[in-house]
Design a protein around this motif. Sequence first.
Motif, short mmCIF file in Angstrom:
data_model
loop_
_atom_site.label_atom_id
_atom_site.label_comp_id
_atom_site.label_asym_id
_atom_site.label_seq_id
_atom_site.Cartn_x
_atom_site.Cartn_y
_atom_site.Cartn_z
N ASP A 82 0.83 -1.20 0.00
CA ASP A 82 0.00 0.00 0.00
C ASP A 82 0.87 1.25 0.00
O ASP A 82 0.62 2.20 -0.76
N LEU A 83 1.91 1.27 0.84
CA LEU A 83 2.79 2.43 0.89
C LEU A 83 3.52 2.64 -0.43
O LEU A 83 3.71 3.79 -0.87
N ILE A 84 3.93 1.56 -1.08
CA ILE A 84 4.62 1.69 -2.37
C ILE A 84 3.69 2.30 -3.42
O ILE A 84 4.09 3.17 -4.21
N LEU A 85 2.43 1.86 -3.42
CA LEU A 85 1.48 2.43 -4.38
C LEU A 85 1.19 3.90 -4.07
O LEU A 85 1.02 4.72 -4.98
N VAL A 86 1.14 4.25 -2.78
CA VAL A 86 1.00 5.66 -2.40
C VAL A 86 2.20 6.45 -2.90
O VAL A 86 2.07 7.58 -3.40
N GLY A 220 -8.20 -1.37 -7.63
CA GLY A 220 -8.45 0.06 -7.79
C GLY A 220 -7.23 0.90 -7.45
O GLY A 220 -6.93 1.90 -8.12
N LEU A 221 -6.50 0.50 -6.38
CA LEU A 221 -5.31 1.25 -5.98
C LEU A 221 -4.21 1.12 -7.03
O LEU A 221 -3.50 2.09 -7.34
N TYR A 222 -4.07 -0.10 -7.60
CA TYR A 222 -3.09 -0.28 -8.68
C TYR A 222 -3.47 0.57 -9.89
O TYR A 222 -2.61 1.21 -10.51
N VAL A 223 -4.74 0.59 -10.23
CA VAL A 223 -5.20 1.38 -11.39
C VAL A 223 -4.96 2.86 -11.14
O VAL A 223 -4.51 3.60 -12.03
N LEU A 224 -5.23 3.33 -9.90
CA LEU A 224 -5.00 4.73 -9.57
C LEU A 224 -3.53 5.09 -9.72
O LEU A 224 -3.18 6.11 -10.34
N ALA A 225 -2.64 4.28 -9.15
CA ALA A 225 -1.21 4.59 -9.16
C ALA A 225 -0.65 4.59 -10.58
O ALA A 225 -0.04 5.57 -11.03
N PHE A 226 -0.87 3.49 -11.29
CA PHE A 226 -0.28 3.39 -12.63
C PHE A 226 -1.08 4.19 -13.65
O PHE A 226 -0.52 4.67 -14.64
N GLY A 227 -2.38 4.38 -13.41
CA GLY A 227 -3.16 5.24 -14.29
C GLY A 227 -2.71 6.68 -14.19
O GLY A 227 -2.60 7.39 -15.21
N ILE A 229 0.26 7.73 -13.35
CA ILE A 229 1.56 7.83 -14.01
C ILE A 229 1.39 7.85 -15.53
O ILE A 229 2.01 8.67 -16.23
N ALA A 230 0.54 6.97 -16.04
CA ALA A 230 0.33 6.91 -17.49
C ALA A 230 -0.24 8.21 -18.04
O ALA A 230 0.16 8.69 -19.10
N VAL A 231 -1.17 8.81 -17.27
CA VAL A 231 -1.83 10.03 -17.74
C VAL A 231 -0.92 11.24 -17.59
O VAL A 231 -0.67 11.97 -18.57
N PHE A 232 -0.40 11.46 -16.37
CA PHE A 232 0.29 12.72 -16.08
C PHE A 232 1.78 12.69 -16.39
O PHE A 232 2.39 13.76 -16.58
N ARG A 233 2.38 11.49 -16.44
CA ARG A 233 3.80 11.43 -16.78
C ARG A 233 4.03 11.17 -18.26
O ARG A 233 5.13 11.42 -18.77
N PHE A 234 3.01 10.65 -18.95
CA PHE A 234 3.20 10.30 -20.36
C PHE A 234 2.17 10.95 -21.28
O PHE A 234 2.52 11.73 -22.17
N ALA A 235 0.89 10.65 -21.08
CA ALA A 235 -0.13 11.10 -22.04
C ALA A 235 -0.23 12.63 -22.11
O ALA A 235 -0.17 13.21 -23.20
#
Length: 474
Positions: A82-86, A220-227, A229-235
């Motif tokens: 959980d902390l890593i995903l945060v 949901g937490l995985y989707v939030l974290a990687f989503g 990153i995908a949106v704001f760091r790449f897209a």
Amino acid sequence: MSLRTAPPGRQADRARTASVDRTRRIRSRRRTRTADLMIAACWASVALAVSLYLAYGGLSEVTDLASGLTAVGIVTGLVGTDLILVMLVLAARIPAIDRVVGQDVAMAFHRQLGKPALYLILAHGVLLTIGYAMTDGSNIVALTIVFFQGSDMALGYLGLGLLVAVVVTSVVAVRRRFSYEAWHLIHLLSYVAVLTALPHQLSASGVLAEGTLQRGYWIGLYVLAFGAIAVFRFAVPIVRSARHGIRVSAVEQLAPGVVSIHLSGQGLDRLQTAGGQYAIWRFWTGTTWWHAHPISFSAVPTARSARITVRDLGRGSAAVGRVRPGTRVSIEGPYGIFTDAHRVAPRMAVVAAGIGITPVRSLLEHSDLRPGEATVVLRGGDLGETYLWNEIGELPSMRGNTVFSVMGPRPRGLGTWLSAEALARGVTITSVFPALRESDLYVCGPQSWADLVIRDARAAGLPAAQIHVERFDW
């Protein structure tokens, strides 16, 4: 007795000042509440992870020491993950987080969570192995070998190894042995570490059984974290860069190792850059394309132009300083709260050293200052560090405001941000800024130097909420 009434113009100025100060205080309280809510949400996610485990009978199978160790091992794994995903959410450069606390504060919290997360994941592996070995009556070493033979557990061990590499290289003493480019590449392994552990986590059907809220929460937490990153760091950066079509228009040499890079594009004012902010820049040349650089704006962008100023602080920044006109440029940002919008006090005090003049120059350009409201100190070791100084006094916002220069080397062993000559004249932070406690202090320069300015400001009674720092370290 007669009452003296201020002239209408002065009354209007006082009313305007009171209104601005009131607005700043309201905004400050709102940002503080939002920041507190963000921190609470981080810890609430940890509490929710444990609560869901307990709600689905996590303790019902604890009957002896072996099952107890296994249960504790599962909990440490859940909390660590959980902390890593945060941490990944904090590193995703989400605009809402940046506007409230800034990326530097978000990343500081990100780094603080690194060691606890690693220790929890290590405890997870050790406790589960011991618990399973005690349950089966098997040898711990033999059981570990068996774990390595299973694909899901092998991925879990691989993720742990990658996480260890990331955390160890983030320790300051170790990090300084790497170039920024090498460290950044290693740090990207954190994404791989989390992804490789996902099959291992989802395969634990007793913990994340299908159809449970617990499984939905984790997905949901995985989707939030990687989503994020995908949106704001790449897209978003890809779309923004394509929309504005930024290219290098000219490279201006300011001093040995210091250049201003002039950029051209379309609708650059729609970036809504505030003075004092920075962006992550990628220059598409054969030697610079593979690495992005955080560089401050040294002038507020217009519709068709922008400017950044770069100092040669390493191999990467040196390569950026050699780019040629016509080079295509990608942008991620703008970011940062080193801006006038985050002021809370009626006056402004500014101290800049070296390349720290870059965000300070755009900060002052973009600030709505009244005469006598701002005092600026420009610090340089010699005349070679006075780049952009001449522009400060020419800014319309600086009319009626004060600019001091403090030149010369610092005395060794005294721990001061001032020059030896200034100290000999009895200069102190309060003599330069007599109204320091009624000011927001903006400090930008090398970290060790900036820390000394902050130390003196805090010793003079300046609250932390009125101190704003832009650092050029990593």
